[in-house]
Scaffold this motif. Structure first.
Motif, PDB file in Angstrom:
ATOM      1  N   GLU A   1      76.510  62.960  68.365  1.00 53.04           N
ATOM      2  CA  GLU A   1      76.578  63.221  69.662  1.00 53.04           C
ATOM      3  C   GLU A   1      76.477  62.133  70.730  1.00 53.04           C
ATOM      4  O   GLU A   1      75.799  60.907  70.383  1.00 53.04           O
ATOM      5  CB  GLU A   1      75.279  64.062  69.977  1.00 53.04           C
ATOM      6  N   HIS A   2      77.156  62.310  72.025  1.00 53.47           N
ATOM      7  CA  HIS A   2      77.022  61.520  72.918  1.00 53.47           C
ATOM      8  C   HIS A   2      76.214  61.970  74.037  1.00 53.47           C
ATOM      9  O   HIS A   2      75.943  61.088  75.215  1.00 53.47           O
ATOM     10  CB  HIS A   2      78.465  60.985  73.437  1.00 53.47           C
ATOM     11  N   ASN A   3      76.211  63.272  74.161  1.00 56.84           N
ATOM     12  CA  ASN A   3      75.652  64.080  75.205  1.00 56.84           C
ATOM     13  C   ASN A   3      73.997  63.806  75.310  1.00 56.84           C
ATOM     14  O   ASN A   3      73.196  63.984  74.455  1.00 56.84           O
ATOM     15  CB  ASN A   3      75.916  65.565  75.122  1.00 56.84           C
ATOM     16  N   LEU A   4      73.567  63.207  76.410  1.00 59.04           N
ATOM     17  CA  LEU A   4      72.131  62.751  76.681  1.00 59.04           C
ATOM     18  C   LEU A   4      71.141  63.995  76.614  1.00 59.04           C
ATOM     19  O   LEU A   4      69.969  63.880  76.023  1.00 59.04           O
ATOM     20  CB  LEU A   4      72.063  62.108  77.801  1.00 59.04           C
ATOM     21  N   ASP A   5      71.724  65.207  76.764  1.00 57.41           N
ATOM     22  CA  ASP A   5      70.747  66.484  76.942  1.00 57.41           C
ATOM     23  C   ASP A   5      70.416  66.647  75.317  1.00 57.41           C
ATOM     24  O   ASP A   5      69.145  67.239  74.931  1.00 57.41           O
ATOM     25  CB  ASP A   5      71.372  67.699  77.332  1.00 57.41           C
ATOM     26  N   VAL A   6      71.482  66.668  74.471  1.00 58.23           N
ATOM     27  CA  VAL A   6      71.178  66.819  73.098  1.00 58.23           C
ATOM     28  C   VAL A   6      70.348  65.575  72.454  1.00 58.23           C
ATOM     29  O   VAL A   6      69.674  65.664  71.517  1.00 58.23           O
ATOM     30  CB  VAL A   6      72.740  66.776  72.440  1.00 58.23           C
ATOM     31  N   ILE A   7      70.703  64.473  72.984  1.00 57.79           N
ATOM     32  CA  ILE A   7      70.221  63.292  72.268  1.00 57.79           C
ATOM     33  C   ILE A   7      68.622  63.173  72.485  1.00 57.79           C
ATOM     34  O   ILE A   7      67.624  63.058  71.529  1.00 57.79           O
ATOM     35  CB  ILE A   7      70.576  61.965  72.649  1.00 57.79           C
ATOM     36  N   ALA A   8      68.295  63.307  73.929  1.00 64.35           N
ATOM     37  CA  ALA A   8      66.996  63.438  74.088  1.00 64.35           C
ATOM     38  C   ALA A   8      66.194  64.665  73.673  1.00 64.35           C
ATOM     39  O   ALA A   8      64.939  64.460  73.513  1.00 64.35           O
ATOM     40  CB  ALA A   8      66.831  63.366  75.725  1.00 64.35           C
ATOM     41  N   GLY A   9      66.892  65.743  73.278  1.00 68.15           N
ATOM     42  CA  GLY A   9      66.357  66.838  72.779  1.00 68.15           C
ATOM     43  C   GLY A   9      66.112  66.966  71.226  1.00 68.15           C
ATOM     44  O   GLY A   9      65.641  68.029  70.519  1.00 68.15           O
ATOM     45  N   SER A  10      66.676  65.800  70.631  1.00 66.65           N
ATOM     46  CA  SER A  10      66.419  65.886  69.218  1.00 66.65           C
ATOM     47  C   SER A  10      65.223  65.237  68.417  1.00 66.65           C
ATOM     48  O   SER A  10      64.249  64.744  69.159  1.00 66.65           O
ATOM     49  CB  SER A  10      67.570  64.666  68.820  1.00 66.65           C
ATOM     50  N   ASP A  11      64.757  65.838  67.279  1.00 63.80           N
ATOM     51  CA  ASP A  11      63.701  65.146  66.604  1.00 63.80           C
ATOM     52  C   ASP A  11      63.804  63.861  66.112  1.00 63.80           C
ATOM     53  O   ASP A  11      62.605  63.129  66.098  1.00 63.80           O
ATOM     54  CB  ASP A  11      63.478  66.266  65.578  1.00 63.80           C
ATOM     55  N   TRP A  12      64.910  63.261  66.072  1.00 62.78           N
ATOM     56  CA  TRP A  12      65.118  62.130  65.082  1.00 62.78           C
ATOM     57  C   TRP A  12      66.347  61.579  65.634  1.00 62.78           C
ATOM     58  O   TRP A  12      67.396  62.199  65.844  1.00 62.78           O
ATOM     59  CB  TRP A  12      64.951  62.223  63.598  1.00 62.78           C
ATOM     60  N   LEU A  13      66.658  60.388  65.741  1.00 70.38           N
ATOM     61  CA  LEU A  13      68.013  59.649  66.046  1.00 70.38           C
ATOM     62  C   LEU A  13      68.186  58.465  64.951  1.00 70.38           C
ATOM     63  O   LEU A  13      67.268  57.986  64.596  1.00 70.38           O
ATOM     64  CB  LEU A  13      68.025  58.782  67.500  1.00 70.38           C
ATOM     65  N   ILE A  14      69.466  58.305  64.752  1.00 71.14           N
ATOM     66  CA  ILE A  14      70.033  57.339  64.018  1.00 71.14           C
ATOM     67  C   ILE A  14      71.083  56.681  64.756  1.00 71.14           C
ATOM     68  O   ILE A  14      72.154  57.081  64.768  1.00 71.14           O
ATOM     69  CB  ILE A  14      70.501  57.875  62.473  1.00 71.14           C
ATOM     70  N   ASP A  15      70.889  55.643  65.184  1.00 72.96           N
ATOM     71  CA  ASP A  15      71.853  55.043  66.103  1.00 72.96           C
ATOM     72  C   ASP A  15      72.513  53.915  65.816  1.00 72.96           C
ATOM     73  O   ASP A  15      71.950  52.994  64.901  1.00 72.96           O
ATOM     74  CB  ASP A  15      70.923  54.148  67.336  1.00 72.96           C
ATOM     75  N   PHE A  16      73.782  53.889  65.365  1.00 71.37           N
ATOM     76  CA  PHE A  16      74.750  52.902  64.991  1.00 71.37           C
ATOM     77  C   PHE A  16      75.263  51.972  66.084  1.00 71.37           C
ATOM     78  O   PHE A  16      75.469  52.343  67.207  1.00 71.37           O
ATOM     79  CB  PHE A  16      75.831  53.646  64.344  1.00 71.37           C
TER      80      PHE A  16
END
Length: 845
Positions: A792-807
């Motif tokens: 995802e690129h959408n910040l609503d989804v990213i901020a609402g996630s439990d965990w992020l893996i950023d490349f």
């Protein structure tokens, strides 16, 4: 009048006789919920009427064209529309050839290339004396002729050598293309004569594989193969028109939808069940596996399906002699495999190292080449390599390639209509694209964008909000004006999302994973020795700038590795990694944005299998039994009940010669697709044709007494597709819509055990309101004991996630690393993460 477009009474699709003014020479954004009528306004009213009026101005007869449903439009300009579909299916096309950058690079290598004399093994410097700047006037054909008739002498040993031309660096010309694979890069000719079955013989060389596309040079070969299954078709039709038929017959084993629809003369064998069979090639392999003479032959068949890399050029497509020519220490293959951003740096270094006589000759070429690359960097495509196959480019990338060419055109007075150009862009790159759109506007053009991204809306000169809802609940002009004016409109569903980025908070509660899938030493393409844990029972987002390695990691490394361990496939893996913890899941479901239907007959109802149930329902009606009509008669794909004038399409294609074909309504069935006797049958007041014209939302109420149908329809509504009509062709669906239809199909199946869902940008094409609905659905899946991982690129989804893996940190060869992993709040504190920087400006600390 000259400063605006006036639209009066537009009633196309769900538009409710809307009237409006659109200012010219401005950046205009049309927004609204999915299915609200944005595309109907922009593409089917504005673009279609622009095309019609343009043809009329050229003296063309336009009576056969479908005039948009609008009372009047005045003030239009010549228009160019850029959608998100990648229509380039030519396996020889690359990013370099599509953008013509490779053509300019070939000029540089033809003029500046250094090579080794095969006789004395000494390096030969290029000779630029007497050359002229107009080098691109040398055509490929002329270049190929020169390569055979002109020569130079080695200054060291006086050996005669061919003069280097552009053709020597083209994989489409004999002077440069590898002779073994003809410049394709894969092994093209197969020994099919080893595979025999009674009266069925496919002769050597009769069938070629060209990057997965079968081409029969002898129609008798295909006829004989088809006869084994009882297929009979007209052999007088040109061979090229059977490419799709050949692929489905020989390899995929698909009959009903593709073949029946496109080739009405083909008769199905009785052995075909449910529209599928095993395919002729798999059948031949299975029948003759014991007859294959040795292990090597068996491997040949394995490679056949894996597109075996050419052993001579190693997939590089050029002859050895061409690959050994260098400019500034690099050969043309190395340059082609560099990201465009790196090529830009290489050109800068090259230009500074050239001598004065070379600069005089090549300056025009260098300037034009640098300009083309700069425009691609401006639209966020610096991570792409010239050698990237055009077939593998996403719809959003294909659109931005087209936008880059528009930036260099210099046209003025044009109406540009662009469909969500920010699709697939990281927030870091969105501002760069917005600046490019403003440059188009500043040239004296009107730029109209269909967009959902609040960040883009806020930069608009003029905003048009269509709604308030989707389908029959939309089609009205809710608000117009500057973004600040729309923000104050209490009736707009878009208004709450404008200028609100600094008021978002962190997710209140984050799920804590109890188990993980551990991926170690993952390496493929630009992904470099990545080791990372995928938390189970959570909602995880994989983030990063375009080209950073997200899709390679998730869909080219993780997905096949998981499927291999779960026994779903036994195919050999093309990447290096070890993976642990797979025993904690039961299955993997991948939902990407690939098209769900590539033929015009495929629609939402047929793809989701809803149409089978609907046809059976109509066939059981008393009036159908009285007329002896079966479910077959209610299909527009087969003879019997369909209109034979249009073969059940409802439209006819008109050849416009130098312009794209135009589709017109069938004059016999008037677009209804069926014969009169079939259209006399109705269920609850609607014919089978009229049912295809209602939306998912309407069909839920219509089929309220049909439990199985209603349940499937409800899932489509839950994924945000209630506005789509049952009969909408799948070929017209956006990537996001196609993905959500696939998701609905999976969700309609019985749930068994722990499922890992892998999704590729599921918010594509969604308004912020619809994104909230989709997030509720995906979180519901997690709450039911599953795992959801999205790119995802959408910040609503990213901020609402439990965990992020950023490349990242960048795209191309500067990416491929895990820059950060953790909760969104953790990642926001990582200064080297562009996603973290975006989260900092989006949320409250």
């Amino acid at each position: 009048m000259n400063d605006r477009i006036l639209i009066k009474g537009a009633f196309e699709n769900n538009l409710k006789h809307i009237s409006m003014e659109i200012p010219k020479n401005k950046l205009v954004v049309i927004t609204g919920r999915s299915g609200s009528g944005k595309s109907s306004l922009a593409m089917q009213v504005l673009q279609q009427e622009c095309q019609r009026q343009y043809l009329e101005s050229m003296g063309k007869v336009t009576d056969h064209l479908n005039k948009p449903k609008v009372e009047s439009i005045v003030g239009l300009s010549p228009s160019i529309s850029v959608g998100q579909h990648n229509n380039n299916r030519n396996p020889r096309s690359t990013v370099g050839t599509v953008t013509e950058i490779y053509t300019y690079i070939r000029v540089l290598f033809a003029r500046l290339g250094e090579r080794t004399c095969p006789h004395c093994q000494k390096r030969i410097k290029p000779e630029l004396e007497g050359q002229v700047p107009s080098l691109l006037k040398e055509s490929d054909d002329l270049g190929e002729e020169l390569s055979e008739t002109n020569s130079i002498q080695c200054p060291h040993c006086q050996t005669e050598l061919p003069l280097l031309t552009m053709a020597h660096f083209s994989f489409n010309k004999t002077a440069g293309a590898c002779t073994t694979c003809s410049g394709i890069g894969i092994k093209s000719k197969l020994q099919l004569d080893r595979v025999l079955h009674e009266d069925l013989t496919i002769a050597e060389g009769a069938v070629n594989i060209w990057d997965g596309i079968f081409i029969a040079y002898n129609i008798d070969v295909l006829q004989n193969a088809a006869k084994h299954y009882g297929f009979v078709f007209n052999a007088d039709v040109p061979i090229r028109e059977y490419n799709e038929l050949q692929r489905t017959l020989l390899l995929e084993g698909i009959f009903s939808e593709t073949i029946q629809s496109k080739f009405p003369d083909v008769k199905p064998p009785k052995s075909v069940g449910g529209g599928r069979f095993e395919g002729i090639i798999p059948f031949l392999m299975k029948k003759n596996r014991d007859n294959l003479q040795d292990e090597e032959s068996g491997k040949r068949w394995t490679h056949f399906f894996a597109k075996e890399i050419c052993s001579d050029c190693q997939g590089k497509r050029l002859k050895k002699e061409s690959r050994e020519v260098t400019v500034d220490g690099k050969n043309i293959v190395e340059v082609s495999e560099m990201p465009l951003s790196a090529i830009s740096d290489w050109l800068y270094t090259l230009q500074n190292s050239l001598q004065e006589n070379a600069i005089v000759v090549l300056q025009p070429i260098l300037d034009d080449l640098s300009g083309r690359i700069d425009r691609l960097l401006q639209v966020g495509l610096g991570y792409l390599a010239m050698s990237r196959s055009a077939v593998t480019v996403s719809g959003g990338e294909a659109q931005r390639l087209r936008i880059a060419s528009l930036l260099g055109s210099g046209l003025t007075g044009v109406l540009y209509i662009l469909d969500e150009p920010t699709t697939g862009l990281h927030p870091r790159d969105t501002n760069t694209l917005i600046a490019a759109m403003k440059r188009l506007r500043d040239l004296g053009n009107t730029v109209v964008l269909i967009e959902h991204d609040p960040g883009v809306m806020e930069h608009a000169d003029y905003l048009i909000d269509i709604g308030p809802g989707s389908g029959r609940h939309g089609g009205q002009v809710v608000a117009t004006g500057t973004p600040q004016e729309v923000k104050r409109n209490e009736h707009s569903v878009t208004a709450p999302y404008l200028f609100m980025r600094d008021k978002k908070g962190w997710k209140q509660s984050v799920r804590v994973p109890l188990k993980h899938i551990n991926v170690e030493q993952a390496e493929l393409h630009n992904v470099k020795d990545v080791t990372v844990s995928l938390p189970l029972g959570t909602f995880t987002s994989v983030t990063g700038v375009s080209g950073s390695g997200k899709s390679t990691f998730l869909f080219d490394i993780v997905q096949p590795a998981l499927e291999n361990q779960l026994g779903k496939t036994k195919a050999s893996l093309k990447h290096a990694c070890s993976i642990h913890g797979v025993e904690n899941i039961n299955r993997v479901i991948t939902v990407n944005q690939e098209a769900v239907g590539k033929v015009i007959r495929s629609n939402v109802a047929t793809y989701t299998d809803l149409f089978t149930s609907i046809r059976n329902l109509y066939a059981k009606l008393p009036q159908s039994k009285q007329k002896k009509l079966t479910a077959k008669h209610f299909s527009f794909n087969t003879p019997g009940g369909r209109c034979e004038k249009c073969k059940g399409l409802g439209i006819l294609a008109i050849d416009m010669h130098f312009l794209p074909d135009v589709q017109v309504t069938c004059p016999v069935c008037l677009g209804k697709r069926f014969k009169k006797e079939v259209l006399e049958i109705s269920y609850r007041g609607l014919t089978i044709s009229e049912v295809l014209d209602i939306t998912i939302e309407e069909s839920i109420l219509f089929f309220t007494e049909e439990k199985e149908l209603r349940n499937k329809l409800q899932v489509l509504e839950d994924v945000g597709l209630g506005y789509i009509k049952l009969g909408q062709p799948t070929s017209t669906l956006s990537g996001g819509e196609a993905q959500r239809i696939k998701l609905s199909k999976e969700l309609s199946k019985p749930q068994k055990g722990h499922t890992l869902y892998l999704l590729d940008e599921p918010t594509t094409g969604l308004h912020p309101v619809d994104i909230e609905q989709l997030l509720r659905l995906l979180n519901r899946l997690v709450d039911q004991g599953n795992t959801v991982i999205v790119i995802e690129h959408n910040l609503d989804v990213i901020a609402g996630s439990d965990w992020l893996i950023d490349f990242g940190p960048e795209g191309g060869n500067k990416g491929g690393h895990v820059v950060a992993a953790g909760t969104p709040q953790d990642v926001s504190k990582v200064k080297t993460s562009y996603t973290g920087q975006a989260l900092q400006s989006y949320t409250l600390s």
